[in-house]
Write an enzyme that holds these catalytic residues in place. Structure first.
Site, mmCIF file in Angstrom:
data_model
loop_
_atom_site.group_PDB
_atom_site.id
_atom_site.type_symbol
_atom_site.label_atom_id
_atom_site.label_comp_id
_atom_site.label_asym_id
_atom_site.label_seq_id
_atom_site.Cartn_x
_atom_site.Cartn_y
_atom_site.Cartn_z
ATOM 1 N N ILE A 104 0.761 -1.296 0.062
ATOM 2 C CA ILE A 104 0.116 0.005 0.062
ATOM 3 C C ILE A 104 0.872 1.442 0.084
ATOM 4 C CG2 ILE A 104 -1.892 1.217 1.013
ATOM 5 C CD1 ILE A 104 -2.616 -1.472 2.634
ATOM 6 N N ASP A 140 -11.638 -16.770 10.436
ATOM 7 C CA ASP A 140 -12.255 -16.034 9.523
ATOM 8 C C ASP A 140 -13.791 -15.500 9.893
ATOM 9 O OD1 ASP A 140 -10.222 -15.974 7.826
ATOM 10 O OD2 ASP A 140 -10.897 -17.434 6.635
ATOM 11 N N TYR A 170 -2.188 -9.654 15.706
ATOM 12 C CA TYR A 170 -2.144 -8.650 14.961
ATOM 13 C C TYR A 170 -3.331 -7.508 14.892
ATOM 14 C CZ TYR A 170 -2.790 -6.494 10.302
ATOM 15 O OH TYR A 170 -2.954 -5.296 9.495
ATOM 16 N N ASN A 212 12.459 -1.053 5.961
ATOM 17 C CA ASN A 212 13.835 -1.944 6.542
ATOM 18 C C ASN A 212 13.821 -2.984 5.656
ATOM 19 O OD1 ASN A 212 11.634 -3.483 7.385
ATOM 20 N ND2 ASN A 212 12.483 -3.979 9.516
ATOM 21 N N ARG A 215 -16.319 -10.019 1.444
ATOM 22 C CA ARG A 215 -15.652 -9.012 1.943
ATOM 23 C C ARG A 215 -15.796 -7.875 1.164
ATOM 24 N NH1 ARG A 215 -15.225 -12.121 5.181
ATOM 25 N NH2 ARG A 215 -13.474 -13.166 6.345
ATOM 26 N N THR A 224 -10.376 -4.901 10.831
ATOM 27 C CA THR A 224 -10.283 -5.973 11.575
ATOM 28 C C THR A 224 -10.693 -5.672 12.977
ATOM 29 O OG1 THR A 224 -8.843 -7.788 12.292
ATOM 30 C CG2 THR A 224 -7.874 -5.695 12.191
ATOM 31 N N LYS A 262 -3.525 -3.415 15.965
ATOM 32 C CA LYS A 262 -4.270 -2.121 15.346
ATOM 33 C C LYS A 262 -5.184 -1.452 16.357
ATOM 34 C CE LYS A 262 -2.359 -2.643 11.550
ATOM 35 N NZ LYS A 262 -1.301 -1.681 11.159
ATOM 36 N N LYS A 300 2.094 -8.050 9.252
ATOM 37 C CA LYS A 300 0.551 -7.855 8.911
ATOM 38 C C LYS A 300 0.186 -9.454 8.642
ATOM 39 C CE LYS A 300 1.290 -7.556 3.945
ATOM 40 N NZ LYS A 300 0.780 -7.009 2.711
ATOM 41 N N ASN A 346 -4.032 -14.130 1.549
ATOM 42 C CA ASN A 346 -4.777 -13.218 1.006
ATOM 43 C C ASN A 346 -5.627 -13.866 -0.402
ATOM 44 O OD1 ASN A 346 -5.053 -11.615 3.223
ATOM 45 N ND2 ASN A 346 -3.795 -10.127 2.252
ATOM 46 N N SER A 353 -7.521 -0.935 10.374
ATOM 47 C CA SER A 353 -8.013 -2.063 9.538
ATOM 48 C C SER A 353 -9.439 -2.362 10.168
ATOM 49 C CB SER A 353 -6.813 -3.306 9.768
ATOM 50 O OG SER A 353 -7.903 -4.501 9.363
#
Ligand code: NAD
Length: 349
Positions: free
Chosen positions: A24, A310, A162, A44, A243, A139, A166, A97, A211, A137
């Protein structure tokens, strides 16, 4: 959506894009350049390649400034801000991620996603004015009860470390903004897919993609034997999970308008939150069918058990981003898939 509100160059400093060689981030660097911003990238290379810099250069005609630095190294972060005193905005993409990996190695995730955020904010809170955009996210909503999901839907206890980074990250930004001159926007992404239409940059997942779309395109080029569809017994119209897939270029543009809002002081709260999605849900089978249409390929797939963790369905209510940011997603699912397919064929070519 337009970029006309960008203040003249002379009034602006640099925009720091952390993780700017990632999926992104790289697309956002291109859109920042298109909008007239000057950028410095920190990365990095833990989940990206230096070649991305060349890809960006091919698109925009100049190579953006790049500093290879690990944001977990507090001293390096401090030194960076000592030598770059004219940073006017920070877009913070750098993070780990992979949801599954975060379950296996939570401390890696807390260290990389939380420490890096803290070190950046420690530098920014010293400034007279600082503008900060945080990659959050959808999420954080978990399985929301109401579709489409609005920004005031409750944030739930995340299933994975993860996701927790966030949620905690959002809270850290809010706490620090309260006591400092930092203004921030939290962008809650739905499911970014696709690649730049030039196919000079795109998604580069390491190992087996987690994904759907990279798995589809890798199966399309023959790198994977078949796609596993995790469950067809969800309470959705065709039984597969739904989604909100957003073209990465649309997502990148949302960062530009969010940054412009902060720089021009149009934000009405110290920390604002926006969903960034298309507002449309697509099932796994719908994505497969759309891919088959744009690629003219038959995609081998099999239905397997649901994957742990999920959720069933998530798609955004984008009214707030549409009306407040003046931004909306422009690309269709087919366009996004066509760009992902073009990219996959190019890198395997
Ligand atoms: P990415 O892995 O492609 O990009 C992240 C970049 O950050 C990589 O280039 C990596 O090398 C760099 N990085 C990681 N740790 C670093 C560190 N300590 N110091 C310096 N650089 C570091 O990921 P992406 O898909 O572009 O995601 C960007 C952000 O958006 C992340 O914060 C991610 O959690 C968030 N996000 C992504 C998605 C998605 O589906 N891709 C969805 C919601 C939110």
């Amino acid at each position: 959506m337009n970029y006309t509100e960008v203040p003249p160059l002379g009034d602006r400093g640099l925009i720091l894009v952390t993780g700017g060689l990632g999926f992104i981030g790289s697309h956002t660097v291109v859109e920042l350049h298109n909008a007239g911003f000057e950028v410095v990238i920190i990365d990095n290379l833990s989940n990206s390649s230096i070649d991305v810099l060349k890809g960006i250069e091919k698109i925009i005609g100049v190579q953006p400034a790049f500093v290879q630095l690990d944001l977990r190294d507090k001293k390096s972060v401090q030194d960076f801000f000592k030598t770059h005193t004219d940073i006017q905005g920070v877009i913070h993409f750098a993070a780990s991620k992979a949801v599954g990996e975060s379950v296996e190695n939570p401390l890696l995730y807390y260290e990389n996603n939380i420490n890096t955020l803290v070190y950046l904010l420690q530098e920014l809170q010293l400034k007279e004015k600082a503008n900060f955009i945080f990659s959050s996210s959808c999420t954080v909503y978990g399985q929301a009860e109401v579709m489409p999901i609005t920004e005031d839907a409750p944030v739930q206890q995340p299933i994975s470390p993860y996701g927790n980074t966030k949620k905690i990250g959002e809270e850290i930004v809010k706490d620090v903004a309260k006591i400092s001159s930092i203004n921030a926007i939290l962008l809650r992404y739905f499911n970014p897919i696709g690649a730049h239409p030039s196919a000079e940059i795109g998604e580069l997942p390491l190992g087996v993609p987690q994904n759907l779309v990279p798995f589809i395109t890798q199966t399309g080029v023959g790198l994977r034997k078949e796609l596993s569809v995790f469950g067809n017994d969800y309470p959705t119209p065709d039984g597969t999970a739904v989604r909100d897939y957003i073209h990465v270029v649309d997502l990148a543009k949302a960062h530009v308008v969010a940054l412009q809002r902060l720089i021009s002081g149009k934000n009405t709260e110290k920390v604002e939150v926006f969903n960034v999605g298309t507002g449309k849900g697509s099932s796994v089978l719908e994505v497969i069918t759309a891919f088959e249409t744009v690629s003219d390929e038959k995609l081998p797939y099999k239905i397997v058990e649901r994957r742990e963790g999920d959720i069933t369905i998530a798609y955004a209510n984008t009214d707030k981003a549409n009306s407040v940011l003046g931004w909306s997603a422009q690309s269709t699912l087919e366009e996004a898939l066509a760009s992902a397919w073009k990219w996959e064929r190019k890198i395997r070519g």
